[in-house]
Write a protein that holds these residues in place. Structure first.
Motif, short mmCIF file in Angstrom:
data_model
loop_
_atom_site.label_atom_id
_atom_site.label_comp_id
_atom_site.label_asym_id
_atom_site.label_seq_id
_atom_site.Cartn_x
_atom_site.Cartn_y
_atom_site.Cartn_z
N ALA A 83 0.83 -1.20 0.00
CA ALA A 83 0.00 0.00 0.00
C ALA A 83 0.87 1.25 0.00
O ALA A 83 0.57 2.23 -0.70
N THR A 84 1.97 1.22 0.76
CA THR A 84 2.86 2.38 0.84
C THR A 84 3.48 2.69 -0.52
O THR A 84 3.56 3.86 -0.92
N SER A 85 3.91 1.68 -1.24
CA SER A 85 4.51 1.90 -2.56
C SER A 85 3.48 2.45 -3.54
O SER A 85 3.79 3.32 -4.36
N ALA A 86 2.23 1.94 -3.46
CA ALA A 86 1.17 2.44 -4.33
C ALA A 86 0.87 3.90 -4.03
O ALA A 86 0.66 4.71 -4.95
N ILE A 87 0.86 4.24 -2.74
CA ILE A 87 0.62 5.63 -2.33
C ILE A 87 1.76 6.52 -2.83
O ILE A 87 1.53 7.64 -3.33
N ALA A 88 3.00 6.04 -2.72
CA ALA A 88 4.17 6.82 -3.15
C ALA A 88 4.14 7.06 -4.66
O ALA A 88 4.33 8.19 -5.13
N PHE A 89 3.91 6.00 -5.44
CA PHE A 89 3.86 6.15 -6.89
C PHE A 89 2.62 6.93 -7.34
O PHE A 89 2.60 7.49 -8.44
N GLY A 90 1.59 6.97 -6.49
CA GLY A 90 0.38 7.70 -6.82
C GLY A 90 0.46 9.18 -6.54
O GLY A 90 -0.47 9.93 -6.84
N SER A 91 1.59 9.63 -5.98
CA SER A 91 1.78 11.05 -5.68
C SER A 91 2.33 11.79 -6.90
O SER A 91 2.75 11.18 -7.88
N ALA A 92 2.33 13.11 -6.81
CA ALA A 92 2.86 13.93 -7.91
C ALA A 92 4.35 13.66 -8.10
O ALA A 92 4.84 13.56 -9.23
N VAL A 93 5.10 13.53 -7.01
CA VAL A 93 6.54 13.23 -7.10
C VAL A 93 6.74 11.81 -7.62
O VAL A 93 7.68 11.55 -8.38
N GLY A 94 5.84 10.90 -7.23
CA GLY A 94 5.96 9.51 -7.67
C GLY A 94 5.95 9.36 -9.17
O GLY A 94 6.59 8.46 -9.73
N ALA A 95 5.24 10.26 -9.85
CA ALA A 95 5.18 10.21 -11.31
C ALA A 95 6.55 10.47 -11.93
O ALA A 95 6.81 10.06 -13.07
N ALA A 373 2.57 9.96 10.70
CA ALA A 373 1.24 9.43 10.34
C ALA A 373 0.31 10.48 9.73
O ALA A 373 -0.37 10.17 8.74
N PRO A 374 0.25 11.72 10.23
CA PRO A 374 -0.61 12.71 9.58
C PRO A 374 -0.23 12.98 8.13
O PRO A 374 -1.10 13.10 7.26
N LEU A 375 1.08 13.07 7.86
CA LEU A 375 1.55 13.28 6.49
C LEU A 375 1.25 12.06 5.63
O LEU A 375 0.80 12.17 4.47
N PHE A 376 1.50 10.88 6.20
CA PHE A 376 1.26 9.62 5.51
C PHE A 376 -0.23 9.49 5.15
O PHE A 376 -0.59 9.12 4.03
N THR A 377 -1.09 9.82 6.09
CA THR A 377 -2.54 9.71 5.88
C THR A 377 -3.01 10.67 4.79
O THR A 377 -3.83 10.30 3.93
N THR A 378 -2.47 11.88 4.78
CA THR A 378 -2.81 12.85 3.73
C THR A 378 -2.36 12.35 2.36
O THR A 378 -3.11 12.44 1.38
N ALA A 379 -1.15 11.79 2.31
CA ALA A 379 -0.64 11.22 1.05
C ALA A 379 -1.53 10.09 0.57
O ALA A 379 -1.81 9.95 -0.63
N ALA A 380 -1.99 9.25 1.52
CA ALA A 380 -2.86 8.12 1.18
C ALA A 380 -4.19 8.61 0.60
O ALA A 380 -4.67 8.09 -0.42
N LYS A 381 -4.77 9.62 1.22
CA LYS A 381 -6.04 10.16 0.73
C LYS A 381 -5.87 10.82 -0.62
O LYS A 381 -6.73 10.70 -1.50
#
Length: 449
Positions: A83-95, A373-381
């Motif tokens: 899930a963490t890798s999917a969240i990371a690649f799903g971010s603007a930087v991840g692209a 966790a707050p940053l992580f949760t925002t990235a996940a959303k």
């Protein structure tokens, strides 16, 4: 971006053989041999993933039931690395993570600031992760991109630093692991090893798999040790006899099968590694080239697996004991081998030292995972991740508890100065290492002359 997304969707088991084949051709390996090497690596990677999935599917339910059995009630859920890798690649930087990783690697190779050619493209999600968190924390996309660049540089430096230890202990010539989770713990193990060697009595304890087997006989064999540890975890989960025995046999199977799958993958890498050595030796006499791979090649070592199984109940106990922790370890309990595998070479396979090192690291890691966790949760959303039922927030051990995450998060609090400062220190370290290698090569050439 469509091309990058397509490559990611194909998966490592498909694209990695293609990369190996192309690199083989560049290194003047015969097409047939390069094709066979790539295919063998792909098959080995499939085998490794099958065995790791067996471990995850076996330990996952046990960990869940241990949580219930022990009455753990923490409000931040460890969602695990997939899930963490999917969240990371799903971010603007991840692209941008893969292009950043490729360009940084190429640039440092051309400048002589690294000897690592990293072909492990999928694990560039680690640099995307830190970049995404910094972007959210600072509301500055450019700073997030710079963070990813510096992180990529740092991992290459760690790959260079650890290559000799990997070669000496695991026997993988010209292979290194610039892996975002594993490599940082190598730096923690170095001072701990010096500390352990200063403790009278303790410094003389030998607890590597070979010594354990000699002392315990059949009970020290890796498969039997896996059986015993699996049974203990099943008992701690409160399972019935049938389930306990099944878990024991599955963990024993992992202890036996994972090293064999790694051997198969290495069979494919050997001709490429040898060709790389000849290619560099011919064009740059005395210089070495390391092929950067997934640290999955190291997680199958008996010391890594044994220490990881012991760590499962320890991490759950620490989740309750460590003051200030709010993270409930779950998704990444089965991936603890990736956390300890780069400690194992420094501790020379000593299971006791590895467990102590991992315990110290994850005690602080739990606090870090809670903090972000707050940053992580925002990235996940932002990435469209569905929050687990009843979870107030999400985090992970991989990479939420990793030391480099702390370095970049706290560095970013100083803005550009903090991240660029980390980058300058990384380049200085790379330059110093390159000069040392150069002097060593000159001495070697002088001796041969």
């Amino acid at each position: 971006m469509n091309v990058i997304d397509y490559l990611l969707d194909l998966g490592a088991s498909v694209v990695l053989p293609v990369f190996i084949f192309l690199i083989g051709l560049i290194l003047r390996v015969k097409p047939g041999q390069a094709f066979r090497a790539g295919l063998t690596v792909g098959i080995g990677f499939v085998g490794i993933n099958l065995v790791i999935n067996l471990l995850v599917e076996s330990l996952g339910p046990a960990a869940k039931d241990m949580v219930k059995q022990w009455g753990l009630d923490l409000n931040i859920i460890d969602v695990g690395w997939p899930a963490t890798s999917a969240i990371a690649f799903g971010s603007a930087v991840g692209a941008l993570a893969i292009p950043i990783g490729l360009l940084v690697n190429l640039g440092m190779l051309l400048l002589g600031l690294t000897r690592t050619l990293n072909i492990d493209m999928w694990n560039l999600w680690h640099i995307a992760f830190t970049g995404a968190l910094v972007t959210i924390m600072t509301d500055n996309f450019v700073l997030g991109v710079i963070t990813a660049i510096v992180h990529a540089m740092l991992l290459l430096v760690l790959g260079d630093l650890s290559a000799k230890h990997i070669s000496n202990y695991y026997g993988y010539q010209n292979i290194t692991f610039p892996h975002g989770t594993s490599a940082p713990y190598y730096l923690i193990a170095l001072p701990l090893e010096k500390l352990f060697n200063r403790i009278p009595g303790f410094r003389d304890w030998k607890a590597d798999p070979e010594t354990i087997q000699k002392r315990l006989g059949i009970f020290g064999e890796s498969t039997v040790l896996g059986l015993i540890l699996g049974i203990l975890i099943g008992l701690l989960a409160g399972w019935e006899t049938k389930e306990v025995l099944n878990l024991g046999v599955k963990t024993a199977a992992v202890m036996l099968l994972l090293p064999r799958m790694v051997s198969l993958l290495m069979e494919g890498l050997i001709p490429i590694s040898e060709a790389a050595e000849q290619f560099v030796r011919k064009r740059f006499p005395g210089r070495e080239l390391y092929i950067g791979m997934d640290s999955a090649l190291a997680v199958g070592h008996p010391a890594a697996i044994a220490a990881s199984l012991i760590m499962v109940p320890i991490v759950l106990a620490m989740a309750v004991i460590v003051p200030g922790n709010q993270v409930l370890p779950f998704g990444d309990l089965a991936t603890i081998p990736f956390i300890v595998c780069m400690m194992v070479p420094i501790f020379r396979g000593n299971v006791i030292r590895t467990v102590i090192g991992a315990t110290i690291s994850l005690a602080f890691g739990l606090l870090l995972a809670t903090y972000i966790a707050p940053l992580f949760t925002t990235a996940a959303k932002n990435a469209g991740f569905n929050m687990p039922e009843g979870a107030a927030a999400v985090s992970s051990l991989v990479d939420g508890a990793v030391p480099t995450t702390a370095i970049f998060i706290f560095g970013a609090k100083l803005g550009y100065a903090g991240i660029i400062g980390i980058g300058v220190l990384t380049l200085v370290a790379a330059y110093i290492m390159s000069r040392r290698h150069f002097r060593t090569e000159q001495k070697g050439e002088a001796a041969e002359g």
